[in-house]
Scaffold this active site. Structure first.
Site, PDB file in Angstrom:
ATOM      1  N   CYS A 112      -9.311 -27.910 -26.114  1.00  0.00           N
ATOM      2  CA  CYS A 112     -10.577 -27.199 -26.312  1.00  0.00           C
ATOM      3  C   CYS A 112     -11.545 -27.625 -25.221  1.00  0.00           C
ATOM      4  O   CYS A 112     -11.594 -28.797 -24.842  1.00  0.00           O
ATOM      5  CB  CYS A 112     -11.159 -27.546 -27.687  1.00  0.00           C
ATOM      6  SG  CYS A 112     -12.595 -26.528 -28.113  1.00  0.00           S
ATOM      7  N   CYS A 157      -8.797 -30.653 -41.021  1.00  0.00           N
ATOM      8  CA  CYS A 157      -9.711 -30.141 -39.993  1.00  0.00           C
ATOM      9  C   CYS A 157     -10.034 -31.208 -38.963  1.00  0.00           C
ATOM     10  O   CYS A 157     -10.374 -32.333 -39.326  1.00  0.00           O
ATOM     11  CB  CYS A 157     -11.050 -29.744 -40.596  1.00  0.00           C
ATOM     12  SG  CYS A 157     -10.945 -28.572 -41.907  1.00  0.00           S
ATOM     13  N   LEU A 217     -21.575 -24.970 -38.140  1.00  0.00           N
ATOM     14  CA  LEU A 217     -23.007 -25.233 -37.952  1.00  0.00           C
ATOM     15  C   LEU A 217     -23.283 -26.734 -37.769  1.00  0.00           C
ATOM     16  O   LEU A 217     -23.761 -27.166 -36.742  1.00  0.00           O
ATOM     17  CB  LEU A 217     -23.759 -24.662 -39.160  1.00  0.00           C
ATOM     18  CG  LEU A 217     -25.267 -24.584 -39.048  1.00  0.00           C
ATOM     19  CD1 LEU A 217     -25.691 -23.740 -37.863  1.00  0.00           C
ATOM     20  CD2 LEU A 217     -25.850 -24.032 -40.337  1.00  0.00           C
ATOM     21  N   CYS A 275      -3.470 -21.806 -40.746  1.00  0.00           N
ATOM     22  CA  CYS A 275      -4.524 -22.190 -39.805  1.00  0.00           C
ATOM     23  C   CYS A 275      -3.922 -22.115 -38.403  1.00  0.00           C
ATOM     24  O   CYS A 275      -2.977 -22.828 -38.085  1.00  0.00           O
ATOM     25  CB  CYS A 275      -4.981 -23.603 -40.157  1.00  0.00           C
ATOM     26  SG  CYS A 275      -6.264 -24.209 -39.086  1.00  0.00           S
ATOM     27  N   CYS A 313     -14.819 -34.103 -33.278  1.00  0.00           N
ATOM     28  CA  CYS A 313     -13.545 -33.378 -33.359  1.00  0.00           C
ATOM     29  C   CYS A 313     -12.512 -34.022 -32.431  1.00  0.00           C
ATOM     30  O   CYS A 313     -12.782 -34.229 -31.245  1.00  0.00           O
ATOM     31  CB  CYS A 313     -13.764 -31.919 -32.972  1.00  0.00           C
ATOM     32  SG  CYS A 313     -12.231 -30.968 -33.020  1.00  0.00           S
ATOM     33  N   ASN A 347     -13.046 -35.811 -41.423  1.00  0.00           N
ATOM     34  CA  ASN A 347     -11.725 -36.437 -41.362  1.00  0.00           C
ATOM     35  C   ASN A 347     -11.692 -37.386 -40.189  1.00  0.00           C
ATOM     36  O   ASN A 347     -11.846 -36.971 -39.045  1.00  0.00           O
ATOM     37  CB  ASN A 347     -10.640 -35.361 -41.209  1.00  0.00           C
ATOM     38  CG  ASN A 347     -10.567 -34.507 -42.452  1.00  0.00           C
ATOM     39  OD1 ASN A 347     -10.454 -35.013 -43.565  1.00  0.00           O
ATOM     40  ND2 ASN A 347     -10.677 -33.197 -42.279  1.00  0.00           N
ATOM     41  N   CYS A 375     -17.372 -31.038 -29.008  1.00  0.00           N
ATOM     42  CA  CYS A 375     -17.993 -31.423 -30.278  1.00  0.00           C
ATOM     43  C   CYS A 375     -17.623 -32.890 -30.544  1.00  0.00           C
ATOM     44  O   CYS A 375     -16.441 -33.258 -30.481  1.00  0.00           O
ATOM     45  CB  CYS A 375     -17.529 -30.518 -31.408  1.00  0.00           C
ATOM     46  SG  CYS A 375     -17.898 -28.779 -31.083  1.00  0.00           S
ATOM     47  N   GLU A 393      -0.688 -27.158 -32.676  1.00  0.00           N
ATOM     48  CA  GLU A 393      -0.316 -27.326 -34.069  1.00  0.00           C
ATOM     49  C   GLU A 393      -0.834 -26.163 -34.905  1.00  0.00           C
ATOM     50  O   GLU A 393      -1.930 -25.649 -34.660  1.00  0.00           O
ATOM     51  CB  GLU A 393      -0.889 -28.654 -34.599  1.00  0.00           C
ATOM     52  CG  GLU A 393      -0.295 -29.831 -33.829  1.00  0.00           C
ATOM     53  CD  GLU A 393      -0.809 -31.199 -34.257  1.00  0.00           C
ATOM     54  OE1 GLU A 393      -0.161 -32.191 -33.893  1.00  0.00           O
ATOM     55  OE2 GLU A 393      -1.842 -31.289 -34.942  1.00  0.00           O
TER      56      GLU A 393
HETATM   57  N1  SAH Z   1     -13.617 -24.083 -32.438  1.00  0.00           N
HETATM   58  C1  SAH Z   1     -13.719 -23.437 -33.697  1.00  0.00           C
HETATM   59  C2  SAH Z   1     -12.495 -23.550 -34.578  1.00  0.00           C
HETATM   60  C3  SAH Z   1     -11.784 -24.889 -34.716  1.00  0.00           C
HETATM   61  S1  SAH Z   1     -12.363 -26.188 -35.736  1.00  0.00           S
HETATM   62  C4  SAH Z   1     -14.957 -23.889 -34.428  1.00  0.00           C
HETATM   63  O1  SAH Z   1     -15.653 -24.745 -33.913  1.00  0.00           O
HETATM   64  O2  SAH Z   1     -15.282 -23.320 -35.464  1.00  0.00           O
HETATM   65  C5  SAH Z   1     -12.288 -25.790 -37.403  1.00  0.00           C
HETATM   66  C6  SAH Z   1     -13.377 -26.545 -38.213  1.00  0.00           C
HETATM   67  O3  SAH Z   1     -13.089 -27.948 -38.382  1.00  0.00           O
HETATM   68  C7  SAH Z   1     -14.717 -26.471 -37.530  1.00  0.00           C
HETATM   69  O4  SAH Z   1     -15.730 -26.198 -38.456  1.00  0.00           O
HETATM   70  C8  SAH Z   1     -14.865 -27.859 -36.981  1.00  0.00           C
HETATM   71  O5  SAH Z   1     -16.194 -28.142 -36.708  1.00  0.00           O
HETATM   72  C9  SAH Z   1     -14.260 -28.695 -38.082  1.00  0.00           C
HETATM   73  N2  SAH Z   1     -13.927 -30.053 -37.680  1.00  0.00           N
HETATM   74  C10 SAH Z   1     -13.692 -30.504 -36.429  1.00  0.00           C
HETATM   75  N3  SAH Z   1     -13.428 -31.831 -36.453  1.00  0.00           N
HETATM   76  C11 SAH Z   1     -13.503 -32.223 -37.732  1.00  0.00           C
HETATM   77  C12 SAH Z   1     -13.304 -33.472 -38.392  1.00  0.00           C
HETATM   78  N4  SAH Z   1     -12.968 -34.571 -37.723  1.00  0.00           N
HETATM   79  N5  SAH Z   1     -13.444 -33.515 -39.733  1.00  0.00           N
HETATM   80  C13 SAH Z   1     -13.747 -32.393 -40.412  1.00  0.00           C
HETATM   81  N6  SAH Z   1     -13.931 -31.180 -39.847  1.00  0.00           N
HETATM   82  C14 SAH Z   1     -13.825 -31.101 -38.516  1.00  0.00           C
END
Ligand code: SAH
Length: 364
Positions: free
Chosen positions: A115, A338, A219, A108, A122, A295, A119, A95
């Site tokens: 991935c 995100c 972070l 974006c 996510c 989110n 995390c 996406e």
């Molecule tokens: N892998 C990369 C880029 C993709 S994620 C990274 O980790 O930076 C883009 C951003 O969205 C990251 O900061 C990630 O931590 C955040 N993110 C992931 N899941 C999320 C969620 N459920 N709600 C809000 N932000 C989220």
């Protein structure tokens, strides 16, 4: 000759294209001519590339192709945010999301199908991992998006914040970002191209040597114990190393700061102590902080901090002199926010099985 063995010219940045042309006995300036045709004139038919010699056109027709990935689904949210589901073959879909604002338009972009990092907050992570995207598939997201938007809306900014960890697909991501910034394609300014990483420290050092884009670091925690849990790659590259890499990166050239993304998770990382720890951690790093509302997605196990808690957190950081913004949530009514990008991933990492086992273990 079948399509699949032809060379896709979207796979090359200018340097790669120049090498390709030298390899077939042509001059390097053919690279800029070709980039202009593809990205600025929107021409993909070699016969129409009138400043190329007839014999070169014939060669390209025979051996090359210009193929971008295809948009399968388009969804437009009430705030104008647009999500495209893009076909990547063999049952995989990624996406990309366009976020219009008054003075800019941000795309974006995804860097991988799924991935490999896990995390915990996510939803892309829950899908497992299939493969890296090629240069053509990464630049192709910008190419098809700009074509779809037409002249009315220009993409001025790109954030590598879609699916995947961009620095684990280093060469392709760097080539694609170089392409976006090339004067003969979209000419995006290096301040307007941002790579977001969960903190792949060696790759951050490498990037420092080869590319000048802006950097955002996910972070989400200010101490190793919590970050080990939320962003497990921290176990390999702990905060001390990560902060070192950030300081190095911020030193160079036009980059003035690193943006730190911090997702607000209720009762997990949103206390006054967490804010104080964050201030301490970032004391010697030129930093901006972007607080992200969590989110939600099904079975995530987390909740977003309340608005009051987020503003209290922001105020504490702000008072210490840290520039702090709260990221506006865009496109959440179409799951384009995100961490909500899921696409369709044919998992090769057996992540879903591992997760299943973990949850049964937890229940037992
Ligand atoms: N892998 C990369 C880029 C993709 S994620 C990274 O980790 O930076 C883009 C951003 O969205 C990251 O900061 C990630 O931590 C955040 N993110 C992931 N899941 C999320 C969620 N459920 N709600 C809000 N932000 C989220």
């Amino acid at each position: 000759m079948t399509e699949s063995v032809k060379t896709n010219l979207l796979d090359f940045d200018r340097k790669g294209l120049a090498t390709f042309f030298v390899g077939i006995g042509e001059k390097t300036f053919r690279a800029t001519q070709l980039l202009k045709w593809i990205y600025q004139e929107d021409v993909t038919d070699f016969d129409q590339m009138t400043n190329l010699s007839k014999s070169l056109r014939a060669y390209l027709k025979e051996n090359c192709t210009i193929v971008a990935p295809e948009i399968l689904i388009e969804q437009i949210a009430s705030d104008g945010t647009t999500k495209w589901v893009v076909e990547m073959g063999l049952g995989n879909r990624i996406e990309s999301v366009f976020i219009p604002e008054e003075k800019r338009g941000t795309l974006c972009v995804s860097s991988q199908i799924g991935c490999a990092l896990a995390c915990t907050f996510c939803s892309t992570a829950k899908q497992g991992f299939n493969r890296n995207l090629s240069v053509a598939e990464i630049i192709g997201q910008l190419y098809v998006a700009q074509k779809r938007l037409g002249d009315k809306q220009r993409i001025t900014n790109v954030v590598m914040m879609g699916m995947g960890e961009p620095l684990l697909n280093f060469n392709n991501v760097v080539a694609a970002m170089n392409l976006m910034m090339d004067d003969f394609t979209y000419g995006l300014s290096k301040r307007r191209v941002t790579v977001s990483t969960s903190g792949i420290v060696p790759a951050m050092h490498r990037l420092n040597e080869v590319c000048d884009v802006s950097m955002a670091v996910s972070l989400h925690a200010a101490n190793d114990e919590l970050r080990d849990e939320l962003v497990p790659i921290n176990q390999k590259y702990p905060l001390k190393e990560l902060m070192g890499a950030c300081r190095e990166y911020a030193k160079q050239g036009p980059r003035k700061h690193i943006t730190f993304e911090y997702v607000m998770l209720e009762g997990v990382n949103d206390s006054v102590q967490d804010a104080m720890a964050l201030i301490k951690l970032l004391k010697n790093v030129p930093a901006k902080i972007n607080l992200i509302r969590f989110n939600p997605f099904q079975n995530s196990g987390y909740r977003c901090s309340s608005i009051d808690t987020i503003s209290r957190f922001k105020d504490i950081l702000h008072k210490s002199g840290l520039v702090t913004t709260i990221r506006k949530t865009r496109g959440d009514d179409i799951d384009a926010a995100c961490g909500q990008l899921v696409g369709k991933v044919k998992d090769k990492s057996r992540r879903h099985l591992k997760l299943q086992n973990m949850s049964t273990a937890n229940v037992a």
